[in-house]
Design a protein around this motif. Sequence first.
Motif, PDB file in Angstrom:
ATOM      1  N   THR A   1       0.825  -1.209   0.000  1.00  0.00           N
ATOM      2  CA  THR A   1       0.000   0.000   0.000  1.00  0.00           C
ATOM      3  C   THR A   1       0.858   1.257   0.000  1.00  0.00           C
ATOM      4  O   THR A   1       0.606   2.204  -0.758  1.00  0.00           O
ATOM      5  CB  THR A   1      -0.932   0.005   1.224  1.00  0.00           C
ATOM      6  OG1 THR A   1      -1.785  -1.143   1.180  1.00  0.00           O
ATOM      7  CG2 THR A   1      -1.786   1.263   1.243  1.00  0.00           C
TER       8      THR A   1
ATOM      9  N   PHE B   1       2.425   1.798  -3.365  1.00  0.00           N
ATOM     10  CA  PHE B   1       1.453   2.333  -4.327  1.00  0.00           C
ATOM     11  C   PHE B   1       1.199   3.817  -4.076  1.00  0.00           C
ATOM     12  O   PHE B   1       1.182   4.627  -5.018  1.00  0.00           O
ATOM     13  CB  PHE B   1       0.142   1.554  -4.234  1.00  0.00           C
ATOM     14  CG  PHE B   1      -0.929   2.071  -5.156  1.00  0.00           C
ATOM     15  CD1 PHE B   1      -0.972   1.675  -6.481  1.00  0.00           C
ATOM     16  CD2 PHE B   1      -1.882   2.976  -4.701  1.00  0.00           C
ATOM     17  CE1 PHE B   1      -1.949   2.166  -7.341  1.00  0.00           C
ATOM     18  CE2 PHE B   1      -2.856   3.471  -5.547  1.00  0.00           C
ATOM     19  CZ  PHE B   1      -2.892   3.062  -6.874  1.00  0.00           C
ATOM     20  N   LEU B   2       1.010   4.195  -2.821  1.00  0.00           N
ATOM     21  CA  LEU B   2       0.732   5.593  -2.494  1.00  0.00           C
ATOM     22  C   LEU B   2       1.928   6.488  -2.818  1.00  0.00           C
ATOM     23  O   LEU B   2       1.755   7.630  -3.269  1.00  0.00           O
ATOM     24  CB  LEU B   2       0.365   5.723  -1.013  1.00  0.00           C
ATOM     25  CG  LEU B   2      -0.971   5.091  -0.600  1.00  0.00           C
ATOM     26  CD1 LEU B   2      -1.171   5.206   0.902  1.00  0.00           C
ATOM     27  CD2 LEU B   2      -2.131   5.743  -1.349  1.00  0.00           C
TER      28      LEU B   2
ATOM     29  N   THR C   1       4.136   6.054  -5.238  1.00  0.00           N
ATOM     30  CA  THR C   1       4.146   6.268  -6.683  1.00  0.00           C
ATOM     31  C   THR C   1       3.011   7.195  -7.106  1.00  0.00           C
ATOM     32  O   THR C   1       3.180   8.038  -7.994  1.00  0.00           O
ATOM     33  CB  THR C   1       4.045   4.921  -7.416  1.00  0.00           C
ATOM     34  OG1 THR C   1       5.213   4.148  -7.121  1.00  0.00           O
ATOM     35  CG2 THR C   1       3.951   5.119  -8.920  1.00  0.00           C
ATOM     36  N   ALA C   2       1.852   7.063  -6.469  1.00  0.00           N
ATOM     37  CA  ALA C   2       0.724   7.941  -6.797  1.00  0.00           C
ATOM     38  C   ALA C   2       1.063   9.400  -6.496  1.00  0.00           C
ATOM     39  O   ALA C   2       0.764  10.301  -7.297  1.00  0.00           O
ATOM     40  CB  ALA C   2      -0.516   7.511  -6.015  1.00  0.00           C
ATOM     41  N   LEU C   3       1.696   9.650  -5.362  1.00  0.00           N
ATOM     42  CA  LEU C   3       2.086  11.020  -5.011  1.00  0.00           C
ATOM     43  C   LEU C   3       3.103  11.575  -6.003  1.00  0.00           C
ATOM     44  O   LEU C   3       3.046  12.750  -6.384  1.00  0.00           O
ATOM     45  CB  LEU C   3       2.662  11.050  -3.596  1.00  0.00           C
ATOM     46  CG  LEU C   3       1.659  10.812  -2.456  1.00  0.00           C
ATOM     47  CD1 LEU C   3       2.387  10.716  -1.121  1.00  0.00           C
ATOM     48  CD2 LEU C   3       0.620  11.929  -2.413  1.00  0.00           C
TER      49      LEU C   3
ATOM     50  N   GLN D   1       3.403  10.586  -9.141  1.00  0.00           N
ATOM     51  CA  GLN D   1       2.727  10.754 -10.423  1.00  0.00           C
ATOM     52  C   GLN D   1       1.885  12.031 -10.444  1.00  0.00           C
ATOM     53  O   GLN D   1       1.753  12.684 -11.486  1.00  0.00           O
ATOM     54  CB  GLN D   1       1.838   9.540 -10.696  1.00  0.00           C
ATOM     55  CG  GLN D   1       1.555   9.290 -12.166  1.00  0.00           C
ATOM     56  CD  GLN D   1       2.757   8.720 -12.902  1.00  0.00           C
ATOM     57  OE1 GLN D   1       3.603   8.084 -12.294  1.00  0.00           O
ATOM     58  NE2 GLN D   1       2.833   8.961 -14.206  1.00  0.00           N
ATOM     59  N   LEU D   2       1.337  12.404  -9.292  1.00  0.00           N
ATOM     60  CA  LEU D   2       0.515  13.610  -9.194  1.00  0.00           C
ATOM     61  C   LEU D   2       1.351  14.875  -9.018  1.00  0.00           C
ATOM     62  O   LEU D   2       0.802  15.978  -8.957  1.00  0.00           O
ATOM     63  CB  LEU D   2      -0.462  13.473  -8.021  1.00  0.00           C
ATOM     64  CG  LEU D   2      -1.551  12.404  -8.176  1.00  0.00           C
ATOM     65  CD1 LEU D   2      -2.320  12.238  -6.873  1.00  0.00           C
ATOM     66  CD2 LEU D   2      -2.501  12.768  -9.321  1.00  0.00           C
TER      67      LEU D   2
ATOM     68  N   LYS E   1       7.846   4.754 -11.416  1.00  0.00           N
ATOM     69  CA  LYS E   1       6.587   5.384 -11.791  1.00  0.00           C
ATOM     70  C   LYS E   1       5.621   4.337 -12.332  1.00  0.00           C
ATOM     71  O   LYS E   1       6.010   3.209 -12.639  1.00  0.00           O
ATOM     72  CB  LYS E   1       6.841   6.478 -12.826  1.00  0.00           C
ATOM     73  CG  LYS E   1       7.652   7.647 -12.280  1.00  0.00           C
ATOM     74  CD  LYS E   1       7.790   8.758 -13.302  1.00  0.00           C
ATOM     75  CE  LYS E   1       8.541   9.945 -12.717  1.00  0.00           C
ATOM     76  NZ  LYS E   1       8.675  11.057 -13.687  1.00  0.00           N
ATOM     77  N   PHE E   2       4.343   4.720 -12.432  1.00  0.00           N
ATOM     78  CA  PHE E   2       3.337   3.789 -12.941  1.00  0.00           C
ATOM     79  C   PHE E   2       3.762   3.273 -14.314  1.00  0.00           C
ATOM     80  O   PHE E   2       3.980   4.046 -15.249  1.00  0.00           O
ATOM     81  CB  PHE E   2       1.977   4.474 -13.045  1.00  0.00           C
ATOM     82  CG  PHE E   2       1.300   4.673 -11.717  1.00  0.00           C
ATOM     83  CD1 PHE E   2       1.197   3.636 -10.808  1.00  0.00           C
ATOM     84  CD2 PHE E   2       0.764   5.903 -11.373  1.00  0.00           C
ATOM     85  CE1 PHE E   2       0.577   3.807  -9.579  1.00  0.00           C
ATOM     86  CE2 PHE E   2       0.137   6.088 -10.150  1.00  0.00           C
ATOM     87  CZ  PHE E   2       0.048   5.035  -9.254  1.00  0.00           C
TER      88      PHE E   2
END
Length: 245
Positions: free
Chosen positions: A20, A23-24, A26-28, A30-31, A64-65
Amino acid sequence: MSSPAEYYNSLPPISKAYGTICFLTTALLQLGLLAPYHIALLYPLVFKSLQIWRLITPFFFLGKFSINFGIRLLMIARYGVQLENGPFDKRTADFLWMMIFGAISLLGLSAIPFLWSPFLGVSMVSMLVYLWSREFPNAQINIYGLVNMKAFYFPWAMLALDVIFGSPILPNLLGIIVGHLYYFFSVLYPLKTGRNPLKTPLWLQRLVVRWRLGVQRTTGAGPAVRDNTSTGTGAFRGRAYRLDR
């Protein structure tokens, strides 16, 4: 068939938390809310500017994603979960201690200039895969629907794929090295000497119980006392395997 939420809730605590956070992270990134530079392992900034978080954050970045990111995350969800639900079943503290040992070892190796890597998430996943391959050496692995092999050889196949696709081999290689260090000191060395240098500290067992992070088998008095009749670390239990041919 269970829903995604039911599947997620059924995951063991350490693998679930690690996946988790990866994932978070990488999400941060990516944003655009977080920059890779701010979480990279940079020893000069750790010691001169006391940016201590850099000793922890590199383990949560898998890239990254991308397809490679998805593959690494699935490896946590499969091989990490199988380890935690299998040989580490009801031994959450032992599993956490294994990951702490891996993190400390990777940080030590990365202090060597020619082994330095700014991000160690891939190495941590590689360590989990290596240990899984030692616990389930005869499991069948299919790579991209083209090649079938025993799990024992899987870490080396992943290393070979890095070479073929032009990816850096150092992250996976570091994970294999650290995975073997853990396997040696938790299984091979105790089998030969009867001594276990990687015994999970009692304070960590108590912490897992106090914070209700998972389940830790107990024997004797106290909330989290290890079974001292086993020469292993709680996982593997000194088992040896023969590769069936």
